[in-house]
Write a protein that holds these residues in place. Structure first.
Motif, PDB file in Angstrom:
ATOM      1  N   LEU A   1       0.815  -1.158   0.035  1.00 38.57           N
ATOM      2  CA  LEU A   1      -0.147  -0.134   0.070  1.00 38.57           C
ATOM      3  C   LEU A   1       0.916   1.202  -0.123  1.00 38.57           C
ATOM      4  N   LEU A   2       2.182   1.119   0.404  1.00 37.41           N
ATOM      5  CA  LEU A   2       3.156   2.320   0.449  1.00 37.41           C
ATOM      6  C   LEU A   2       3.401   2.648  -0.930  1.00 37.41           C
ATOM      7  N   PRO A   3       3.532   4.074  -1.198  1.00 35.78           N
ATOM      8  CA  PRO A   3       4.308   4.521  -2.333  1.00 35.78           C
ATOM      9  C   PRO A   3       5.341   4.235  -2.856  1.00 35.78           C
ATOM     10  N   THR A   4       5.821   4.151  -4.173  1.00 37.43           N
ATOM     11  CA  THR A   4       6.977   3.342  -4.598  1.00 37.43           C
ATOM     12  C   THR A   4       8.258   4.054  -3.659  1.00 37.43           C
ATOM     13  N   PRO A   5       8.496   5.425  -3.455  1.00 37.66           N
ATOM     14  CA  PRO A   5       9.521   5.822  -2.675  1.00 37.66           C
ATOM     15  C   PRO A   5       9.541   5.204  -1.410  1.00 37.66           C
ATOM     16  N   LEU A   6       8.708   5.141  -0.607  1.00 30.92           N
ATOM     17  CA  LEU A   6       8.811   4.819   0.810  1.00 30.92           C
ATOM     18  C   LEU A   6       9.163   3.196   0.537  1.00 30.92           C
ATOM     19  N   GLN A   7       8.362   2.300  -0.309  1.00 33.90           N
ATOM     20  CA  GLN A   7       8.754   1.061  -0.474  1.00 33.90           C
ATOM     21  C   GLN A   7      10.199   0.997  -0.609  1.00 33.90           C
ATOM     22  N   LEU A   8      10.744   1.742  -1.399  1.00 31.88           N
ATOM     23  CA  LEU A   8      12.274   1.586  -1.843  1.00 31.88           C
ATOM     24  C   LEU A   8      12.978   1.662  -0.563  1.00 31.88           C
ATOM     25  N   ARG A   9      12.580   2.951   0.143  1.00 28.60           N
ATOM     26  CA  ARG A   9      13.571   3.385   1.358  1.00 28.60           C
ATOM     27  C   ARG A   9      13.480   2.209   2.516  1.00 28.60           C
ATOM     28  N   ARG A  10      11.968   1.585   2.475  1.00 20.88           N
ATOM     29  CA  ARG A  10      12.073   0.371   3.389  1.00 20.88           C
ATOM     30  C   ARG A  10      12.929  -0.923   3.082  1.00 20.88           C
ATOM     31  N   ARG A  11      12.927  -1.179   1.898  1.00 23.58           N
ATOM     32  CA  ARG A  11      13.805  -2.225   1.166  1.00 23.58           C
ATOM     33  C   ARG A  11      15.110  -1.858   1.483  1.00 23.58           C
TER      34      ARG A  11
ATOM     35  N   ALA B   1      25.460  -8.030  -6.488  1.00 24.48           N
ATOM     36  CA  ALA B   1      24.581  -8.130  -7.296  1.00 24.48           C
ATOM     37  C   ALA B   1      22.981  -7.728  -6.684  1.00 24.48           C
ATOM     38  N   HIS B   2      22.815  -7.992  -5.615  1.00 28.08           N
ATOM     39  CA  HIS B   2      21.391  -7.822  -4.939  1.00 28.08           C
ATOM     40  C   HIS B   2      21.416  -6.163  -4.634  1.00 28.08           C
ATOM     41  N   VAL B   3      22.381  -5.761  -4.125  1.00 28.70           N
ATOM     42  CA  VAL B   3      22.414  -4.086  -4.200  1.00 28.70           C
ATOM     43  C   VAL B   3      22.284  -3.464  -5.230  1.00 28.70           C
ATOM     44  N   GLY B   4      22.990  -4.069  -6.295  1.00 31.66           N
ATOM     45  CA  GLY B   4      22.806  -3.545  -7.707  1.00 31.66           C
ATOM     46  C   GLY B   4      21.435  -3.351  -8.287  1.00 31.66           C
ATOM     47  N   ASP B   5      20.870  -4.569  -8.088  1.00 32.52           N
ATOM     48  CA  ASP B   5      19.357  -4.701  -8.620  1.00 32.52           C
ATOM     49  C   ASP B   5      18.585  -3.696  -7.877  1.00 32.52           C
TER      50      ASP B   5
ATOM     51  N   GLN C   1      16.500  -0.119  -9.135  1.00 30.77           N
ATOM     52  CA  GLN C   1      15.021   0.449  -9.145  1.00 30.77           C
ATOM     53  C   GLN C   1      15.042   1.881  -8.625  1.00 30.77           C
ATOM     54  N   VAL C   2      16.016   1.935  -7.523  1.00 33.21           N
ATOM     55  CA  VAL C   2      16.201   3.433  -7.288  1.00 33.21           C
ATOM     56  C   VAL C   2      16.338   4.449  -8.167  1.00 33.21           C
ATOM     57  N   LEU C   3      17.573   4.137  -9.054  1.00 33.58           N
ATOM     58  CA  LEU C   3      17.694   5.026 -10.140  1.00 33.58           C
ATOM     59  C   LEU C   3      16.482   5.174 -11.270  1.00 33.58           C
ATOM     60  N   ALA C   4      15.679   4.266 -11.405  1.00 33.49           N
ATOM     61  CA  ALA C   4      14.600   4.069 -12.277  1.00 33.49           C
ATOM     62  C   ALA C   4      13.638   5.025 -11.860  1.00 33.49           C
ATOM     63  N   TRP C   5      13.393   5.050 -10.477  1.00 34.99           N
ATOM     64  CA  TRP C   5      12.551   6.024  -9.885  1.00 34.99           C
ATOM     65  C   TRP C   5      12.785   7.446  -9.798  1.00 34.99           C
TER      66      TRP C   5
ATOM     67  N   PRO D   1      20.310   5.817  -3.564  1.00 37.50           N
ATOM     68  CA  PRO D   1      20.958   4.318  -3.774  1.00 37.50           C
ATOM     69  C   PRO D   1      21.955   3.977  -2.510  1.00 37.50           C
ATOM     70  N   ALA D   2      21.996   2.637  -2.265  1.00 36.85           N
ATOM     71  CA  ALA D   2      22.691   1.965  -1.407  1.00 36.85           C
ATOM     72  C   ALA D   2      24.158   1.869  -1.774  1.00 36.85           C
ATOM     73  N   ASN D   3      24.921   1.958  -0.790  1.00 39.29           N
ATOM     74  CA  ASN D   3      26.585   1.946  -0.866  1.00 39.29           C
ATOM     75  C   ASN D   3      26.837   0.348  -0.859  1.00 39.29           C
ATOM     76  N   ALA D   4      27.271   0.151  -2.210  1.00 40.05           N
ATOM     77  CA  ALA D   4      27.296  -1.381  -2.203  1.00 40.05           C
ATOM     78  C   ALA D   4      28.699  -1.689  -1.046  1.00 40.05           C
ATOM     79  N   ASP D   5      29.576  -0.914  -1.392  1.00 41.59           N
ATOM     80  CA  ASP D   5      30.880  -1.452  -0.384  1.00 41.59           C
ATOM     81  C   ASP D   5      30.505  -1.470   0.963  1.00 41.59           C
ATOM     82  N   GLU D   6      29.344  -0.449   1.497  1.00 42.89           N
ATOM     83  CA  GLU D   6      29.186  -0.438   3.068  1.00 42.89           C
ATOM     84  C   GLU D   6      28.426  -1.688   3.267  1.00 42.89           C
ATOM     85  N   VAL D   7      27.670  -2.020   2.403  1.00 44.06           N
ATOM     86  CA  VAL D   7      26.815  -3.255   2.487  1.00 44.06           C
ATOM     87  C   VAL D   7      27.541  -4.472   2.569  1.00 44.06           C
ATOM     88  N   VAL D   8      28.554  -4.390   1.665  1.00 50.95           N
ATOM     89  CA  VAL D   8      29.442  -5.780   1.808  1.00 50.95           C
ATOM     90  C   VAL D   8      30.294  -5.888   3.046  1.00 50.95           C
TER      91      VAL D   8
END
Length: 158
Positions: free
Chosen positions: A59-69, A88-92, A96-100, A113-120
């Motif tokens: 039910l959330l709008p797209t930007p809030l769904q992306l922030r939650r993810r 690859a997961h962070v890249g996907d 989606q964030v860049l498309a929005w 966008p999420a920082n892939a290096d920080e997530v790793v």
């Protein structure tokens, strides 16, 4: 004319009651659900989500769904086997964030966008912690068969 329809419907209900067709129905004698609660305009959406066991995030709008993810990335990548899979997961998700961001819809919410290096880095730290808690991986004993093959192939003088 409507009086005839009402009279015919009432007659059918009365005869069904006399035959006992309304006895032992499921929910008989139980209060109606939601009887003492205030009226909610979106009751049907809530009941649909509950009945179908769907997440309320839909039910959330797209930007809030992306922030939650983005907030849930550490939990989502925890069980991934390799750094490549994590990236690859962070890249996907970042795609989606860049498309929005190219075509924003919904409320104006800051989504980065999420920082892939920080997530790793977080993934490695969590993996190291879990390995330290469970102990080192069991070592499989080396087969003696390989030793015999090596020894048996040696030919020639000494």
């Amino acid at each position: 004319m409507t009086d005839r329809w009402e009279a015919a419907a009432e007659a059918q209900i009365r005869t069904a009651q006399e035959r006992g067709e309304f006895d032992n129905l499921p929910g008989m004698g139980k209060p109606l659900p939601g009887r003492n609660t205030p009226y909610d305009e979106s009751w049907w959406i809530k009941s649909f989500l509950e009945r179908e066991a769907l997440p309320t995030d839909l039910l959330l709008p797209t930007p809030l769904q992306l922030r939650r993810r983005i907030e849930r990335i550490p939990d989502e990548v925890r069980d991934l086997p390799t750094e490549q899979a994590v990236r690859a997961h962070v890249g996907d998700l970042n795609a989606q964030v860049l498309a929005w961001l190219r075509n924003p819809t919904g409320p104006r919410v800051v989504v980065r966008p999420a920082n892939a290096d920080e997530v790793v880095r977080q993934w490695r730290a969590a993996r190291d912690r879990s390995r330290a808690e469970t102990g080192p991986a069991p070592q499989t004993p080396r087969s003696r068969r390989g030793w015999w093959r090596t020894w048996g192939r040696r030919t020639g003088p000494g």
